[in-house]
Design a protein around this motif. Structure first.
Motif, PDB file in Angstrom:
ATOM      1  N   LEU A  75      -0.744  10.268   7.332  1.00 19.82           N
ATOM      2  CA  LEU A  75      -0.255   9.507   6.327  1.00 19.82           C
ATOM      3  C   LEU A  75      -0.177  10.079   4.879  1.00 19.82           C
ATOM      4  N   TYR A  79       3.083   9.855   2.400  1.00 19.98           N
ATOM      5  CA  TYR A  79       2.900   9.458   0.925  1.00 19.98           C
ATOM      6  C   TYR A  79       3.557  10.514   0.031  1.00 19.98           C
ATOM      7  N   VAL A 120      -7.742   8.586  -2.778  1.00 22.18           N
ATOM      8  CA  VAL A 120      -6.780   8.015  -1.727  1.00 22.18           C
ATOM      9  C   VAL A 120      -6.172   8.884  -0.877  1.00 22.18           C
ATOM     10  N   GLU A 121      -5.768  10.194  -1.254  1.00 22.29           N
ATOM     11  CA  GLU A 121      -5.247  11.251  -0.375  1.00 22.29           C
ATOM     12  C   GLU A 121      -6.291  11.551   0.588  1.00 22.29           C
ATOM     13  N   VAL A 123      -8.192   9.487   2.057  1.00 20.51           N
ATOM     14  CA  VAL A 123      -8.163   8.488   3.269  1.00 20.51           C
ATOM     15  C   VAL A 123      -6.966   8.628   3.996  1.00 20.51           C
ATOM     16  N   LEU A 124      -5.807   8.811   3.448  1.00 20.31           N
ATOM     17  CA  LEU A 124      -4.356   9.019   4.064  1.00 20.31           C
ATOM     18  C   LEU A 124      -4.540  10.369   4.844  1.00 20.31           C
ATOM     19  N   ILE A 127      -5.664   9.767   8.695  1.00 20.35           N
ATOM     20  CA  ILE A 127      -5.158   9.075   9.671  1.00 20.35           C
ATOM     21  C   ILE A 127      -3.509   9.606  10.172  1.00 20.35           C
TER      22      ILE A 127
ATOM     23  N   PHE B  88      -0.914  -0.249  -3.208  1.00 20.33           N
ATOM     24  CA  PHE B  88       0.452  -0.182  -2.392  1.00 20.33           C
ATOM     25  C   PHE B  88       0.858  -1.757  -2.294  1.00 20.33           C
ATOM     26  N   VAL B 112      -4.861  -0.071   6.556  1.00 23.04           N
ATOM     27  CA  VAL B 112      -4.640   1.167   5.953  1.00 23.04           C
ATOM     28  C   VAL B 112      -4.776   0.867   4.385  1.00 23.04           C
ATOM     29  N   GLU B 115      -8.315   0.283   3.038  1.00 24.45           N
ATOM     30  CA  GLU B 115      -9.183   1.416   3.207  1.00 24.45           C
ATOM     31  C   GLU B 115      -8.889   2.196   1.694  1.00 24.45           C
ATOM     32  N   VAL B 116      -7.539   2.181   1.335  1.00 23.32           N
ATOM     33  CA  VAL B 116      -7.299   2.929   0.127  1.00 23.32           C
ATOM     34  C   VAL B 116      -7.638   2.294  -1.071  1.00 23.32           C
ATOM     35  N   ALA B 119     -11.287   2.773  -1.273  1.00 22.74           N
ATOM     36  CA  ALA B 119     -11.729   4.115  -1.871  1.00 22.74           C
ATOM     37  C   ALA B 119     -11.499   4.119  -3.309  1.00 22.74           C
ATOM     38  N   VAL B 120     -10.463   3.681  -3.804  1.00 22.76           N
ATOM     39  CA  VAL B 120     -10.177   3.526  -5.338  1.00 22.76           C
ATOM     40  C   VAL B 120     -11.294   2.885  -5.871  1.00 22.76           C
TER      41      VAL B 120
END
Lengths: 176, 176
Positions: A75, A79, A120-121, A123-124, A127, B88, B112, B115-116, B119-120
DNA sequence: TCTTCTGTAACCAATATAGTTACAGTTGGA
DNA sequence: TCCAACTGTAACTATATTGGTTACAGAAGA
């Protein structure tokens, strides 16, 4: 915060392609699933192609498919392909350089925003598209997209309107 | 992604107040440091007051100051006070419910995005306003804001224009 | 060559944020 | 008791970004 649905749409598009396996999808069929205009999809496909996530074929019997296996696409790749900025922005206009806070706040904020972006990165990055497809309810697999198209389209009402756990809005009101 | 500088401005404003200690700041002086209009600041101060981060006093000799000590305010508090949505957004219009992907992608994306957001939030929760103030270059402390105002304002040129490490844009072009 | 696609330009609409003016109401002090 | 200096807030405009739409050139298979 974000007024953009670009990431959500991009994940949707690539999920469709992973679902359709090697079968090239037409922008019109993708647009039907996403519920938008084919040109919007083609614009996004161009960006995804520049990032080597999809390949497209022009002409009759053309269409787009994944450039790699779904387990080789994260993801984060998606992104980075469609979102050009980080999560936050700094001041629209530069702060007052004659103020001891104003002249230095940008440096402090940059560090913070970098930390946020990194979180953020990460986490992505963990997945994959394959995992995202796996999270779709398996019960509907029997009607998987075939060459005839993604799905029969009868109406476009209702849809995904649920709020998230924190109560923040992520969808706008249904089409009027 | 974000077209909003609300979080950056809010951190700036509260940093000024932490810097000024208990001294109430006038919206006009804050606006000079942020380089914007006093009404923009007052609007934001109202939101920050609703979240119990600042207290304001109307009338002559009025102004705003922190409602708590800087070490008792985290960047997450500030973020939640001024940003109403997550990082998002989902689709602008609901996807096609007749498509097996379209009908379920919202659920997958919601997970998703949660989760993001988490994290933030955990990054921001670990930085206090006191720490943010501490990150300002200490060399300028000698000209700290006093009752006369935040700083003498001569011109508003130049400022914070640096790009961040990942190359994503966080400031717009300097005022034209 | 015809049909069916993509790629892309050009334009409009919708939305969100920021900037501005104006003014009511509050407060402290002359 | 009045005045000056503030905040709070409404109303409007300006600006930027994203998304939606039409139109058309060019590619490719039949």
């Amino acid at each position: 915060m974000s007024t953009s649905s670009r990431f959500a749409v991009a994940v949707h598009v690539l999920t469709l392609m992973a679902w359709a396996d090697e079968e090239p999808l037409k922008s019109e069929h993708v647009a039907e699933s996403v519920n938008t205009n084919p040109v919007v999809i083609r614009r996004m496909l161009c960006e995804l192609a520049e990032s080597k996530l999809v390949v497209s074929q022009t002409g009759s019997m053309g269409g787009s498919r994944l450039a790699r296996q779904p387990e080789e696409i994260t993801l984060l790749d998606i992104y980075q392909a469609v979102e050009s900025r980080g999560v936050f922005s700094l001041h629209r206009h530069p702060p007052n350089p004659d103020c001891p806070v104003g002249v230095n706040i940008g440096t402090v904020l940059n560090d913070v925003l970098d930390e946020v972006d990194s979180a953020v990165e990460s986490v992505l990055a963990n997945i994959t598209l394959r995992e995202a497809v796996g999270r779709l309810k398996p019960c509907v697999r029997t009607v998987a997209a075939k060459s005839a198209g993604v799905a029969g389209v009868k109406n476009l009402s209702a849809g995904v309107g649920a709020k998230r756990k924190n109560g923040k809005e992520h969808t706008l009101a249904a089409r009027n």
